[in-house]
Design a protein around this motif. Structure first.
Motif, short mmCIF file in Angstrom:
data_model
loop_
_atom_site.label_atom_id
_atom_site.label_comp_id
_atom_site.label_asym_id
_atom_site.label_seq_id
_atom_site.Cartn_x
_atom_site.Cartn_y
_atom_site.Cartn_z
N UNK A 69 107.98 116.84 37.98
CA UNK A 69 107.82 118.14 38.97
C UNK A 69 106.29 117.99 39.27
N UNK A 70 105.55 117.61 38.57
CA UNK A 70 103.71 117.59 39.05
C UNK A 70 103.71 116.57 39.62
N UNK A 71 104.16 115.42 39.67
CA UNK A 71 103.97 114.46 40.80
C UNK A 71 104.97 114.76 42.24
N UNK A 72 106.04 115.42 42.02
CA UNK A 72 106.64 115.85 43.10
C UNK A 72 105.87 117.02 43.93
N UNK A 73 105.32 118.03 43.19
CA UNK A 73 104.50 119.04 43.88
C UNK A 73 103.24 118.61 44.49
N UNK A 74 102.57 117.38 43.92
CA UNK A 74 101.48 116.79 44.64
C UNK A 74 101.75 115.99 45.60
N UNK A 75 102.89 115.45 45.63
CA UNK A 75 103.22 114.92 47.05
C UNK A 75 103.66 115.91 48.00
N UNK A 76 104.35 117.01 47.85
CA UNK A 76 104.55 117.94 48.68
C UNK A 76 103.19 118.47 49.40
N UNK A 77 102.20 118.90 48.37
CA UNK A 77 101.01 119.30 48.88
C UNK A 77 100.22 118.53 49.49
N UNK A 78 100.22 117.14 49.38
CA UNK A 78 99.39 116.12 50.03
C UNK A 78 99.96 116.08 51.66
N UNK A 79 101.03 116.89 51.72
CA UNK A 79 101.50 116.83 53.23
C UNK A 79 102.78 115.59 53.55
#
Length: 64
Positions: free
Chosen positions: A44-54
């Motif tokens: 989830x932390x990798x996916x969250x960062x991916x979403x935040x990056x746009x």
């Protein structure tokens, strides 16, 4: 042990999208995933960062 690996079904529910969308994002948009045997697993932390990056954003009109 709070940050466990999520399945395609679990990450789809977490993001509020279909499993087909998860597979498409992994292939076309670089959704971070790890292959474990025949299965795809997600942190989830990798996916969250991916979403935040746009990276999950739809392209603007005129972009492809």
């Amino acid at each position: 042990m709070t940050d466990r690996w999520l399945s395609v079904e679990e990450i789809a529910a977490y993001l509020g999208v279909s499993k087909d969308t998860v597979y498409a994002w992994r292939e076309k948009k670089g959704l971070p995933a790890h292959r474990v045997g025949r299965l795809w697993k997600f942190k989830t932390d990798e996916v969250d960062e991916w979403v935040r990056s746009g990276s999950a954003a739809e392209p603007s009109e005129g972009e492809q």
